[in-house]
Design a protein around this motif. Structure first.
Motif, mmCIF file in Angstrom:
data_model
loop_
_atom_site.group_PDB
_atom_site.id
_atom_site.type_symbol
_atom_site.label_atom_id
_atom_site.label_comp_id
_atom_site.label_asym_id
_atom_site.label_seq_id
_atom_site.Cartn_x
_atom_site.Cartn_y
_atom_site.Cartn_z
ATOM 1 N N GLY A 47 0.651 -1.598 -0.056
ATOM 2 C CA GLY A 47 -0.124 -0.282 0.363
ATOM 3 C C GLY A 47 0.880 1.365 0.266
ATOM 4 N N VAL A 48 0.573 1.833 -1.289
ATOM 5 C CA VAL A 48 1.454 2.862 -0.964
ATOM 6 C C VAL A 48 0.708 4.627 -1.251
ATOM 7 N N SER A 49 0.579 5.516 -0.313
ATOM 8 C CA SER A 49 0.077 6.689 -0.761
ATOM 9 C C SER A 49 1.274 8.194 -0.693
ATOM 10 N N PRO A 50 0.992 9.198 -1.264
ATOM 11 C CA PRO A 50 1.619 10.271 -0.823
ATOM 12 C C PRO A 50 2.898 10.527 -0.140
ATOM 13 N N GLY A 51 4.254 10.596 -0.215
ATOM 14 C CA GLY A 51 4.826 11.481 0.299
ATOM 15 C C GLY A 51 6.740 10.737 -0.178
ATOM 16 N N PRO A 78 -4.810 7.960 -1.831
ATOM 17 C CA PRO A 78 -4.625 9.380 -1.784
ATOM 18 C C PRO A 78 -4.695 9.499 -0.549
ATOM 19 N N HIS A 79 -4.611 8.359 0.476
ATOM 20 C CA HIS A 79 -4.313 9.107 1.973
ATOM 21 C C HIS A 79 -3.802 7.668 3.116
ATOM 22 N N SER A 83 -4.943 3.419 3.686
ATOM 23 C CA SER A 83 -3.507 1.738 3.343
ATOM 24 C C SER A 83 -3.691 1.307 4.667
ATOM 25 N N ASP A 84 -3.725 2.308 5.728
ATOM 26 C CA ASP A 84 -3.383 0.867 6.791
ATOM 27 C C ASP A 84 -4.386 0.644 7.593
#
Length: 187
Positions: A47-51, A78-79, A83-84
């Protein structure tokens, strides 16, 4: 200190931390797969999100895992929170964008049981801007964005106090401080 310099230093720090941690990450994957009836799972859903953590995973860790024979499937969110949630529900195998305090708050609030595979050093908090190059350029009444999750929001309020923009209540717990703990808006 200029904000651009802080951003460059932060990226270098994160890159080094990710490369070092990737070795431990690969070993953790290998150890856990050996324990599961000697069957190796060759696909990992991440799971990837911006950062910056996710960018570094894609650029540094993913190629190492792929060279070890793993297929890494990136699942975009997106957040970080999403993903968590997906991780706690079992629809993905890993995420890589939280520090221990964030994970502890998530587990407590969601009655989840996420566990760290590899401890990644928390990056120092910083104030970023696309418009200003120093704190002195920021004017009174300027808008500041604060992260939505409790642990990173607390880090942000402590940082704003260090910058001299707010004063927190004396008895406020720095780990869980919130906007309700602001005693004075100085800036």
């Amino acid at each position: 200190m200029k904000i651009c310099f802080i951003r460059q230093k932060l990226f270098k720090y994160l890159s080094l931390a990710f490369i070092v941690c990737s070795v431990f990450f690969i070993n953790a994957c290998n150890d856990s797969s050996k324990q599961a009836n000697n069957q190796t799972k060759k696909e990992i859903s991440m799971g990837v999100s911006p950062g910056p953590y996710n960018d570094l995973f894609k650029d540094a860790v993913k190629p190492i895992l792929e060279s070890e024979g793993y297929k890494v499937k990136l699942v975009n969110f997106p957040h970080l929170l999403e993903s968590d949630v997906a991780l706690s529900e079992g629809s993905i195998d890993l995420t890589v964008a939280q520090h221990t305090a964030y994970m502890d708050v998530f587990n407590s609030q969601r009655k989840a049981n996420l566990k760290p595979v590899v401890h990644v050093p928390s990056v120092p908090a910083a104030i970023f801007s696309n418009k200003y190059t120093s704190l002195q350029q920021v004017f009174a009444g300027a808008k500041v964005a604060i992260p939505q999750d409790a642990s990173n929001a607390a880090r942000s309020y402590n940082l704003l106090e260090k910058a001299g923009w707010i004063k927190l209540k004396e008895n406020a717990n720095p780990i869980i401080v919130s906007k309700n703990d602001i005693a004075q808006n100085i800036a």
